[in-house]
Every structure is written in structure tokens, then in C-alpha cells.
Design a protein around this motif. Sequence first.
Motif, short mmCIF file in Angstrom:
data_model
loop_
_atom_site.label_atom_id
_atom_site.label_comp_id
_atom_site.label_asym_id
_atom_site.label_seq_id
_atom_site.Cartn_x
_atom_site.Cartn_y
_atom_site.Cartn_z
N THR A 1 10.35 61.22 68.59
CA THR A 1 10.01 61.70 69.94
C THR A 1 8.76 62.58 69.83
OG1 THR A 1 11.60 63.46 69.59
CG2 THR A 1 12.31 61.59 70.94
N PRO A 2 8.07 62.92 70.92
CA PRO A 2 8.37 62.58 72.31
C PRO A 2 8.11 61.11 72.63
CG PRO A 2 6.27 63.74 72.19
CD PRO A 2 6.86 63.77 70.81
N ALA B 1 9.23 58.23 85.84
CA ALA B 1 8.71 58.42 84.46
C ALA B 1 9.30 59.70 83.90
CB ALA B 1 7.18 58.52 84.49
N ILE B 2 9.99 59.57 82.77
CA ILE B 2 10.61 60.77 82.18
C ILE B 2 10.04 60.99 80.79
CG2 ILE B 2 12.80 61.75 81.35
CD1 ILE B 2 14.11 60.50 83.80
N ILE B 3 9.52 62.20 80.61
CA ILE B 3 8.97 62.54 79.28
C ILE B 3 10.10 63.15 78.48
CG2 ILE B 3 7.26 63.96 78.07
CD1 ILE B 3 5.56 63.50 80.65
N ALA B 4 10.52 62.44 77.44
CA ALA B 4 11.68 62.87 76.66
C ALA B 4 11.20 63.54 75.38
CB ALA B 4 12.56 61.66 76.35
N LYS B 5 11.51 64.85 75.27
CA LYS B 5 11.06 65.59 74.08
C LYS B 5 11.99 65.32 72.91
CE LYS B 5 9.31 69.46 76.75
NZ LYS B 5 10.39 69.48 77.76
N THR B 6 13.24 64.98 73.22
CA THR B 6 14.20 64.74 72.15
C THR B 6 14.83 63.35 72.36
OG1 THR B 6 16.01 65.61 73.47
CG2 THR B 6 14.84 67.20 72.10
N ALA C 1 15.79 61.14 75.84
CA ALA C 1 15.40 59.73 76.04
C ALA C 1 16.65 58.90 76.36
CB ALA C 1 14.71 59.20 74.79
N LYS C 2 17.75 59.20 75.65
CA LYS C 2 18.99 58.43 75.90
C LYS C 2 19.55 58.73 77.28
CE LYS C 2 20.19 58.04 71.06
NZ LYS C 2 21.04 58.52 69.98
N ASP C 3 19.46 60.01 77.68
CA ASP C 3 19.89 60.38 79.04
C ASP C 3 19.11 59.59 80.09
OD1 ASP C 3 21.73 62.19 78.37
OD2 ASP C 3 20.64 63.97 79.11
#
Length: 426
Positions: free
Chosen positions: A138-139, A153-158, A162-164
Motif C-alpha cells: 500500500t498505498p 475513489a478510495i485512497i487506502a493507506k493500509t 483497501a479490503k474495506d
Amino acid sequence: MKILVLGGGGREHALVWKLKQSEYVSKIYAAPGNAGIADFAECIDIPLNDFLGLSKFAEKKGIDLTLVGPEQPLADGVVNFFNDKHLDIFGPTQEAARIESSKIFAKDFMKKYHIPTASYCTFDNADSALKFVNDHETPLVVKTDGLAAGKGAIIAKTREEAKDAIGKMMIERAWGEAGKRVIIEEHLEGTEVSILSFTDGKCVIPMVPIQDYKRIYNEDKGPNTGGMGAVGPVPTVNERMLESIVSQVLRPTVEGLNEVGCPFKGILYAGLMLTERGPKVLEFNCRFGDPETQALMPLLESDLAEIMLYVLNERLEEADVIWKNNQKCVCVIMASGGYPKRYKKGFPIERLEAVKGAKSLFVFHSGTALKGNKTVTDGGRVLGVTGCDDTFEKASSKVYRCVDDIKFEGAIYRTDIAQQYIKEID
Ligand code: AMP
Ligand code: GLY
């Protein structure tokens, strides 16, 4: 010329305000419009998804040209519908609008035509998307394929985030069918800029570069919104960089869309990240941006209706698209307390009249309504207070004086719009 504008936000208010100044335009209608648009246009109560009702209205009133503001009617084929009835309408067909309405279409298209963008993978089931996340650092950025009102659009830091995001999009279907397929892409670092352009499917003429302030709080903190402010022309994008964006991004897109059988006419808008390795496309939009348009229209010297006619007649190369010399524009959005989450509506807006008559200062209405003869709040984003002057400092101080003057219960706004350009450039 009689014009019908579809939409009822700040973007449409700025467009109607500009069209009203055109020597070609005799009458403007807006569906549904809003309390500010009502100063310049007759507002009509026909829903934007009622293409038959809108086309019948256009026929009955002898509308010469319909201008589409938001993306949803374009994605749903309003241009095809009007074309079938031989009614003139400004915007891309449903097929060409896929450049915005399907992120997978847009990414595959960019790959095919070597248009710089973040590397990506597409998924049509949650298991393979989750496995991809387990196998990558990640990210990461997780996006719905379809339209999600700017929230897809979701920026996933972990990996957890990302799974959420995958769970919300693909399993809970929080964005409905839009999340049936997703993209997971590389996270890009840099500064964002919006480059909008006019195109008739052959010629491309870029507008001045605009910065959209997407986050709710100062210093780009907090969740994404529809946009809390816009400024332009962005001084960091010089003439040479703009030319390279036209030659590497906008022109190949227009040519590629012709090649795949979906000629694009209207506004092609590239949302770009200026990275260390050059500009990369974050997304395409197939329409005017909001709030970019509120900052663009006061800077446009040329007649908007005339440019639209050149686009429609596929003679854009003959058009003069001239921008006001040495003018800077700043738009600050005043929003309802609670936005972008839950908020209340219906609060009276005081001191709106204070701005009337002031030089180069405009209040574009985003979410307002008339209650009796009183203007009240009627949306998340309520007003776009916009001012022009020869420096960002002057433009921004006149805007913030006006923002401080206007009152409605719970009003929120960012206090740092344009501030980095005041320190660096003025
Ligand atoms: P989009 O709907 O694709 O424009 O994404 C909305 C916002 O998310 C953009 O304006 C960016 O702020 C951010 N964003 C989207 N994709 C990326 C990416 N690959 N890297 C970094 N930020 C991104
Ligand atoms: N300002 C972003 C948009 O119009 O989609």
C-alpha cells in the motif's frame, strides 16, 4: 438563440451567467435551475432523467441549443435521444461519455493509446480483488467502475482500508451497480490540476488550468467533497506544460475516441496529477467541472455561445478562445454544516444582496431554493463566492470579505483557498 441548460448547481449558474452576456442568446431556460439561476433564466420543473419531457419542452419552445451540465444525463444518453429527434444539444453521446462513466473503459482506452496514467488492474469479483491486495504494497487506490457522484475513489493507506473499500463497493454494493467491477491502481504523488478543453472531435482547445480543492478542511485534510474551491489560472502549469498535456493527453484521447467509433464533441476534462515523471491522468470527465466552471467563466473573454456553435458545427479551429489578460480568479465554496456527510437544509441566507453591483465579484448558487421571496440553503454546497482581480491576493481578499459578510446557520468554508499562490507568486 434560445438555450436550455440542464442542471441546477454552481456550474450551471456560472454557465447561465456567461451565456446571458452573449449577443447570440435571447432567452435561457434551466431545468431545474436554482434561486440564483432564476435571475438570468426561466427555471422549469422537468426532471433531468425525463428525456421525453425535456425534448418535448425543447420542441415546444423552439430551443436552438441545449447545454448539458452534469454527467448522469450524458451517461444515460440524453445527447443520443435529442440527436434522434434532430434537436441540437451540446455534449458527447452515451458511447463517448464512457470516458467518464466507465473507469474501466477509460483505463483500457488510455493503455491502448499510451496516454500516461497510473498502472492498474480490473476486477469483477471480490475474491480476486482481495487476493491482489494481499500480494501488493500500500498505498493503493480502489475505484468503482461506474459513476459514484465523485465518491467512488478510495485512497487506502493500509491493506485493511483497501479490503474495506472492496467490501463496500463489491459486496455491500454501497454504490449500487457502479461497484460491480472495480479498479485497483497505483497511488500517484504530486499536485492535481484540472485541464478542461473544448473539442469538436477534431480540434482541441484547452482552457486555462484550474485547481480544484477537493478536501473539506484546510491544508487538504479530511474527506473528499464535490469541491470546496477553485482557482485559476494555476501558475505552476506554464504554456509549455499545457501544450504537452494537449499533445500527450487530450489530442490522443480525441483521436482515439474517433478510432474506436465514438467521436467526442463537447467538453473533455482531464483530471491530472503532476508527478515527478510528468502529468498523469487520474480521470476524464465528459463535461464542465464543478467548481472549476465557476472560476473559468469569469476569466473567459470570448462568447461562450459562439464557441459552442463552432463545436456543434465541427468548425472549432475557426473559433477564437480568448482569456482575460492578467486576471486571476478565486472561488470559495460555502457549504452546509455537516457536509460532506449529513446536513440540514432550509436555512435563510442573509446579506446575499451585499455583493450585487460589486466589480468582478459573483455569488454562484450551488444548492439554494426560493422559499417565498427568501433564498434558503438547499444542498451540501450552497454558494460559490467568486472574484477576479489582477493578483491572487486581491481576488482572494475581496472574496473572503464577501464570504464573511454572507450568513447562514452552520455555514462552513475553507480559509486557505489560493493562499499558496499568494505566498509563492504575487
Ligand atoms: P477520481 O474520481 O478518479 O478523479 O478520484 C478522485 C480523487 O481521488 C482524485 O481527484 C484524487 O485526489 C484522488 N485519486 C484518484 N486516483 C488517484 C491515484 N491514482 N493516486 C492518488 N490520488 C488519486
Ligand atoms: N471538480 C470535479 C468534477 O467536476 O468532477
